[in-house]
Design a protein around this motif. Sequence first.
Motif, PDB file in Angstrom:
ATOM      1  N   THR A  47       0.839  -1.206   0.000  1.00 29.87           N
ATOM      2  CA  THR A  47       0.000   0.000   0.000  1.00 29.87           C
ATOM      3  C   THR A  47       0.875   1.258   0.000  1.00 29.87           C
ATOM      4  OG1 THR A  47      -1.665  -1.262   1.196  1.00 29.87           O
ATOM      5  CG2 THR A  47      -1.971   1.118   1.135  1.00 29.87           C
ATOM      6  N   GLU A  74      -4.985  -5.485  -2.312  1.00 32.01           N
ATOM      7  CA  GLU A  74      -5.779  -6.564  -1.721  1.00 32.01           C
ATOM      8  C   GLU A  74      -6.345  -7.491  -2.795  1.00 32.01           C
ATOM      9  OE1 GLU A  74      -5.510  -3.626  -0.288  1.00 32.01           O
ATOM     10  OE2 GLU A  74      -5.169  -4.081   1.828  1.00 32.01           O
ATOM     11  N   ARG A 150      -6.323   3.793   6.254  1.00 40.52           N
ATOM     12  CA  ARG A 150      -5.206   2.904   6.553  1.00 40.52           C
ATOM     13  C   ARG A 150      -5.565   1.937   7.678  1.00 40.52           C
ATOM     14  NH1 ARG A 150      -0.415   3.900   4.143  1.00 40.52           N
ATOM     15  NH2 ARG A 150      -0.344   1.638   4.367  1.00 40.52           N
TER      16      ARG A 150
HETATM   17  N1  ASP Z   1      -3.493  -2.358   3.010  1.00 42.10           N
HETATM   18  C1  ASP Z   1      -4.109  -1.326   3.792  1.00 42.10           C
HETATM   19  C2  ASP Z   1      -3.053  -0.562   4.572  1.00 42.10           C
HETATM   20  O1  ASP Z   1      -1.888  -0.856   4.477  1.00 42.10           O
HETATM   21  C3  ASP Z   1      -5.185  -1.819   4.670  1.00 42.10           C
HETATM   22  C4  ASP Z   1      -4.746  -2.780   5.756  1.00 42.10           C
HETATM   23  O2  ASP Z   1      -3.698  -3.387   5.646  1.00 42.10           O
HETATM   24  O3  ASP Z   1      -5.467  -2.947   6.719  1.00 42.10           O
HETATM   25  O4  ASP Z   1      -3.387   0.353   5.276  1.00 42.10           O
END
Ligand code: ASP
Length: 411
Positions: A47, A74, A150
Amino acid sequence: MALIVQKYGGTSVANPERIRNLANRVARYKALGHQIVVVVSAMSGETNRLLALAKELMPEPDPRELDVMVATGEQVTVSLTAMALMELGLKAKSYTGAQVRILTDNAFTKARILSIDEHNIRADLDAGYVVVVAGFQGVDEQGNITTLGRGGSDTTGVALAAALKADECQIYTDVDGVYTTDPRVVPEARRLKSITFEEMLEMASLGSKVLQIRSVEFAGKYKVKLRVLSSFEEDGEGTLITFEENERDGTMEQPIISGIAFNRDEAKVTILGVPDRPGIAHQILGPIADANIDVDMIIQNVSADGTTDFTFTVNKGDMNKALGILKDKVQAVIGAREINGNDKIAKVSVVGVGMRSHVGIASQMFRTLAEEGINIGMISTSEIKISVVIDEKYLELAVRVLHKAFDLENA
Ligand code: ASP
Ligand code: MG
């Protein structure tokens, strides 16, 4: 047979080998006869990598486009997870948020879940499938892809557990549970077998980063049984987040305090020589709220000579914005003497539902800090927590001595 939602964070799907481990765990649960819904995050770092990429092309990226892009993280891990499960001979099927129809509002990058259509998932479960759902994402009424902020996969997990009336929502992460405080600061910190939902909410909002705070709020609202576990341990029991006060750690002799939370992300803004008259607090904080700046603690002194001092805390990143908004108003509109900001502060809190029935917790906390010569700048309390603001450089010392004073290293 139980219906269990298992949410796996980025470190648990970081590479094919870990995804295979995850699949093995799911297979073990499946072999016990349980129905399993798996929710996954993007691979760790993914991310952030995507967000950085966007910034290279557009310094303030368009939120709708950002969501289309980050949701891909995801989408990769759900399909890989389904493949790993199939390789073990299980029936598995992946879904994006839109395919499930996790309906959200249209607040791109911080959308809220409005409803979940659990129809297809239930049919798949009944047909023997393990269902793998992409965390962190949804879709709005218009079909736009949205993301939940996040750490939002935790919220997806809990929301699915609520919609499916699951028996338990298990959050698998890289720590083996919720600790009395951050073990990096206090090596003697202890994993809690259980913690009440109310305490967890305080711990999460006070800076303990194990769960996204919105997921805890969601769990509270829909009474979802939540457990935090390590994905690197075979049979850890993790930490149960319970609604029953008498189910929490140490039932025999109820501990008064469950944990010490801290937060280095706040800064304080102080306005000196504020005239003591009706409407002042609103004149100060109204423009701050209008600018969408979150205020945490607020303190106003009684006035001895008709003027008072007014202090509030905001996120560190918002301090200069808050100072900028108030700078011109301080003398001209409010009639105060001066304004200043300090971002070298930290907040330390003791949290525990046992506080409700015990007096003297505050004085014990203040005495412990005084014995170390740590000055308290601000104090705020609720029924189950006491927070103080101190000089940032004494934070670790404060957490260590408080952890000891409240005997948290011993179960
Ligand atoms: N991939 C997203 C993040 O890094 C959501 C998560 O991991 O919960 O914030
Ligand atoms: Mg997370």
